[in-house]
Write a protein that holds these residues in place. Structure first.
Motif, mmCIF file in Angstrom:
data_model
loop_
_atom_site.group_PDB
_atom_site.id
_atom_site.type_symbol
_atom_site.label_atom_id
_atom_site.label_comp_id
_atom_site.label_asym_id
_atom_site.label_seq_id
_atom_site.Cartn_x
_atom_site.Cartn_y
_atom_site.Cartn_z
ATOM 1 N N THR A 167 0.824 -1.206 0.000
ATOM 2 C CA THR A 167 0.000 0.000 0.000
ATOM 3 C C THR A 167 0.859 1.256 0.000
ATOM 4 O O THR A 167 0.571 2.230 -0.723
ATOM 5 C CB THR A 167 -0.939 0.009 1.222
ATOM 6 N N GLY A 168 1.930 1.267 0.783
ATOM 7 C CA GLY A 168 2.793 2.444 0.856
ATOM 8 C C GLY A 168 3.459 2.760 -0.465
ATOM 9 O O GLY A 168 3.586 3.934 -0.845
ATOM 10 N N TYR A 169 3.885 1.725 -1.187
ATOM 11 C CA TYR A 169 4.500 1.949 -2.507
ATOM 12 C C TYR A 169 3.508 2.613 -3.459
ATOM 13 O O TYR A 169 3.837 3.608 -4.126
ATOM 14 C CB TYR A 169 4.975 0.614 -3.073
ATOM 15 N N ASN A 170 2.297 2.075 -3.521
ATOM 16 C CA ASN A 170 1.287 2.660 -4.405
ATOM 17 C C ASN A 170 0.901 4.061 -3.950
ATOM 18 O O ASN A 170 0.614 4.939 -4.789
ATOM 19 C CB ASN A 170 0.051 1.751 -4.444
ATOM 20 N N MET A 171 0.889 4.284 -2.647
ATOM 21 C CA MET A 171 0.583 5.619 -2.130
ATOM 22 C C MET A 171 1.605 6.644 -2.624
ATOM 23 O O MET A 171 1.242 7.763 -3.004
ATOM 24 C CB MET A 171 0.568 5.588 -0.610
ATOM 25 N N ILE A 172 2.896 6.279 -2.616
ATOM 26 C CA ILE A 172 3.940 7.199 -3.063
ATOM 27 C C ILE A 172 3.767 7.534 -4.534
ATOM 28 O O ILE A 172 3.926 8.700 -4.957
ATOM 29 C CB ILE A 172 5.333 6.593 -2.803
ATOM 30 N N VAL A 173 3.425 6.554 -5.346
ATOM 31 C CA VAL A 173 3.213 6.803 -6.780
ATOM 32 C C VAL A 173 2.043 7.766 -6.989
ATOM 33 O O VAL A 173 2.131 8.731 -7.766
ATOM 34 C CB VAL A 173 2.952 5.480 -7.526
ATOM 35 N N ILE A 174 0.955 7.535 -6.274
ATOM 36 C CA ILE A 174 -0.218 8.402 -6.405
ATOM 37 C C ILE A 174 0.070 9.787 -5.831
ATOM 38 O O ILE A 174 -0.333 10.810 -6.405
ATOM 39 C CB ILE A 174 -1.433 7.761 -5.703
ATOM 40 N N TYR A 175 0.789 9.832 -4.712
ATOM 41 C CA TYR A 175 1.127 11.116 -4.096
ATOM 42 C C TYR A 175 2.006 11.951 -5.028
ATOM 43 O O TYR A 175 1.839 13.177 -5.123
ATOM 44 C CB TYR A 175 1.840 10.870 -2.767
ATOM 45 N N ALA A 176 2.938 11.301 -5.725
ATOM 46 C CA ALA A 176 3.777 12.021 -6.688
ATOM 47 C C ALA A 176 2.929 12.619 -7.807
ATOM 48 O O ALA A 176 3.193 13.738 -8.267
ATOM 49 C CB ALA A 176 4.834 11.081 -7.259
ATOM 50 N N ALA A 177 1.906 11.873 -8.247
ATOM 51 C CA ALA A 177 1.011 12.402 -9.276
ATOM 52 C C ALA A 177 0.200 13.585 -8.748
ATOM 53 O O ALA A 177 -0.066 14.553 -9.479
ATOM 54 C CB ALA A 177 0.075 11.297 -9.771
ATOM 55 N N LEU A 178 -0.172 13.540 -7.484
ATOM 56 C CA LEU A 178 -0.907 14.661 -6.886
ATOM 57 C C LEU A 178 -0.060 15.926 -6.847
ATOM 58 O O LEU A 178 -0.584 17.037 -6.990
ATOM 59 C CB LEU A 178 -1.356 14.293 -5.465
ATOM 60 N N GLN A 179 1.247 15.765 -6.652
ATOM 61 C CA GLN A 179 2.121 16.940 -6.599
ATOM 62 C C GLN A 179 2.244 17.646 -7.939
ATOM 63 O O GLN A 179 2.661 18.812 -7.997
ATOM 64 C CB GLN A 179 3.522 16.519 -6.111
ATOM 65 N N ALA A 180 1.892 16.943 -9.016
ATOM 66 C CA ALA A 180 1.984 17.541 -10.350
ATOM 67 C C ALA A 180 0.767 18.398 -10.704
ATOM 68 O O ALA A 180 0.769 19.081 -11.724
ATOM 69 C CB ALA A 180 2.159 16.442 -11.398
ATOM 70 N N ILE A 181 -0.280 18.377 -9.873
ATOM 71 C CA ILE A 181 -1.470 19.190 -10.137
ATOM 72 C C ILE A 181 -1.121 20.661 -9.874
ATOM 73 O O ILE A 181 -0.620 20.995 -8.793
ATOM 74 C CB ILE A 181 -2.642 18.764 -9.233
ATOM 75 N N PRO A 182 -1.368 21.543 -10.836
ATOM 76 C CA PRO A 182 -1.060 22.965 -10.614
ATOM 77 C C PRO A 182 -1.799 23.514 -9.395
ATOM 78 O O PRO A 182 -3.005 23.311 -9.249
ATOM 79 C CB PRO A 182 -1.539 23.635 -11.915
ATOM 80 N N ARG A 183 -1.068 24.173 -8.535
ATOM 81 C CA ARG A 183 -1.683 24.742 -7.335
ATOM 82 C C ARG A 183 -2.732 25.793 -7.684
ATOM 83 O O ARG A 183 -3.683 26.013 -6.929
ATOM 84 C CB ARG A 183 -0.607 25.389 -6.465
ATOM 85 N N GLU A 184 -2.550 26.448 -8.867
ATOM 86 C CA GLU A 184 -3.512 27.475 -9.269
ATOM 87 C C GLU A 184 -4.899 26.886 -9.466
ATOM 88 O O GLU A 184 -5.914 27.527 -9.158
ATOM 89 C CB GLU A 184 -3.053 28.154 -10.559
ATOM 90 N N VAL A 185 -4.951 25.666 -9.987
ATOM 91 C CA VAL A 185 -6.245 25.015 -10.210
ATOM 92 C C VAL A 185 -6.942 24.752 -8.882
ATOM 93 O O VAL A 185 -8.150 24.993 -8.722
ATOM 94 C CB VAL A 185 -6.046 23.690 -10.986
ATOM 95 N N LEU A 186 -6.198 24.290 -7.906
ATOM 96 C CA LEU A 186 -6.775 24.013 -6.591
ATOM 97 C C LEU A 186 -7.215 25.300 -5.898
ATOM 98 O O LEU A 186 -8.268 25.336 -5.242
ATOM 99 C CB LEU A 186 -5.754 23.263 -5.730
ATOM 100 N N GLU A 187 -6.393 26.346 -6.052
ATOM 101 C CA GLU A 187 -6.755 27.621 -5.431
ATOM 102 C C GLU A 187 -8.016 28.195 -6.072
ATOM 103 O O GLU A 187 -8.880 28.763 -5.389
ATOM 104 C CB GLU A 187 -5.595 28.605 -5.570
ATOM 105 N N ALA A 188 -8.127 28.062 -7.395
ATOM 106 C CA ALA A 188 -9.315 28.571 -8.083
ATOM 107 C C ALA A 188 -10.564 27.831 -7.628
ATOM 108 O O ALA A 188 -11.633 28.442 -7.421
ATOM 109 C CB ALA A 188 -9.129 28.428 -9.596
ATOM 110 N N ALA A 189 -10.460 26.521 -7.474
ATOM 111 C CA ALA A 189 -11.607 25.742 -7.012
ATOM 112 C C ALA A 189 -12.001 26.147 -5.597
ATOM 113 O O ALA A 189 -13.194 26.250 -5.273
ATOM 114 C CB ALA A 189 -11.275 24.253 -7.060
ATOM 115 N N LYS A 190 -10.989 26.411 -4.761
ATOM 116 C CA LYS A 190 -11.288 26.821 -3.390
ATOM 117 C C LYS A 190 -11.965 28.191 -3.361
ATOM 118 O O LYS A 190 -12.902 28.430 -2.589
ATOM 119 C CB LYS A 190 -9.996 26.839 -2.578
ATOM 120 N N MET A 191 -11.514 29.100 -4.229
ATOM 121 C CA MET A 191 -12.119 30.432 -4.287
ATOM 122 C C MET A 191 -13.558 30.369 -4.792
ATOM 123 O O MET A 191 -14.387 31.215 -4.440
ATOM 124 C CB MET A 191 -11.283 31.346 -5.184
ATOM 125 N N ASP A 192 -13.854 29.367 -5.624
ATOM 126 C CA ASP A 192 -15.223 29.186 -6.118
ATOM 127 C C ASP A 192 -16.136 28.549 -5.078
ATOM 128 O O ASP A 192 -17.324 28.331 -5.351
ATOM 129 C CB ASP A 192 -15.212 28.328 -7.383
#
Length: 291
Positions: A167-192
């Protein structure tokens, strides 16, 4: 780049790839086309005859081998989705902005993967042992005893070890993919006005789809190669884990018996099944994606 430089750079890799990957596959495929025959008294040395379909017919008629294929199929259908859901949940929790101690929890979740599979199985064999299980010792006051090695339970005892380890190995792979999401997109969604749960479901999960597909394929292949955990548990399983519990164990039993062509045929069948399942899975998961 000239041909000489290309050869110097790619030659060592190509030689190792052919010697360590291509050659064993070809050898196994060719060996599976022969049948080992022995004399009635066993005094004469065994002979190999070319019968291209005999071993494969034997494999599909072998109840133990077919049962092993069905067992790992059930294992993959149940264990892989649960493990990936757990890995996704952990990755999302660690990626949350409000999370504290991210480094510690990331390391704690990944640490079981750093333990070799055989060592992990030995640890859990102690946890499962009918004579010394601390788990059943804790549950004893409540009158509960888990039969870890019952025929209907032992597969899930193995699944628990695999889930704990990977589980930890797969978590690291998924977590690395999460880090590639532009922070601007998340901030825009939060502002909405999107909630953290809405952001996770509508933005983060779709963004890591490729990572989920990758980990799913790797996990399917790993399920087909299941060997270490049941092999370690076999001596204390009171017969619940047989020598043909998984396809790899069945092939190993054929090797131990000296029937190398039959072991090769079982390996070829397993490789073909896994390759077909992986291809179908890729096709199904890529539906609707832009070309």
């Amino acid at each position: 780049m000239n041909k000489r430089s290309l050869f110097l750079f790619c030659g060592p890799f190509a030689a190792l790839f052919v010697a360590m990957y291509v050659a064993p596959i070809v050898y196994a495929a060719v060996s599976s086309l022969y049948v080992v025959k022995r004399s009635g008294l066993g005094l004469a040395p065994p002979t190999r005859t070319f019968e291209p379909f005999s071993n494969f017919a034997h494999a599909f008629g072998d109840k133990d081998f077919v049962a092993a294929l069905e067992r790992v199929a059930l294992f993959a259908v149940v264990q892989v989705p649960l493990m990936l859901l757990l890995a996704l949940g952990l990755a999302l929790l660690i990626d949350a902005r409000s999370a504290r101690g991210k480094g510690f929890f990331r390391l704690a979740a990944f640490m079981p993967y750093a333990i070799p599979g055989v060592s992990a199985a030995l640890i859990w064999s102690f946890m499962y042992s009918p004579d010394s299980s601390p788990l059943n010792g804790l549950l004893e006051p409540a009158g509960i005893s888990i039969p870890f090695f019952d025929d209907d339970v032992v597969l899930w005892s193995v699944a628990n070890i695999v889930t704990w380890s990977w589980t930890g190995y797969n978590m690291i792979v998924i977590y690395a993919a999460l880090q590639a999401i532009p922070r601007e997109v998340l901030e825009a969604a939060k502002m909405d006005g999107a909630s953290a749960l809405r952001i996770a479901w509508s933005i983060k999960v779709p963004a890591v789809r490729s990572a989920l597909v990758l980990t799913a394929v790797f996990s399917i292949i790993g399920s087909a190669q299941l060997f270490n955990e049941p092999a370690v548990l076999q001596p204390i399983s009171s017969g619940a884990v047989s020598s043909a519990f998984t396809p790899i164990m069945s092939a190993q039993a054929a090797v131990t018996a000296g029937n190398y062509p039959y072991a090769a045929a079982q390996s070829v069948v397993l490789a073909a099944v896994v390759g077909l399942l992986s291809f179908v899975f890729f096709k199904l998961t890529r539906r609707g994606e832009p070309r």
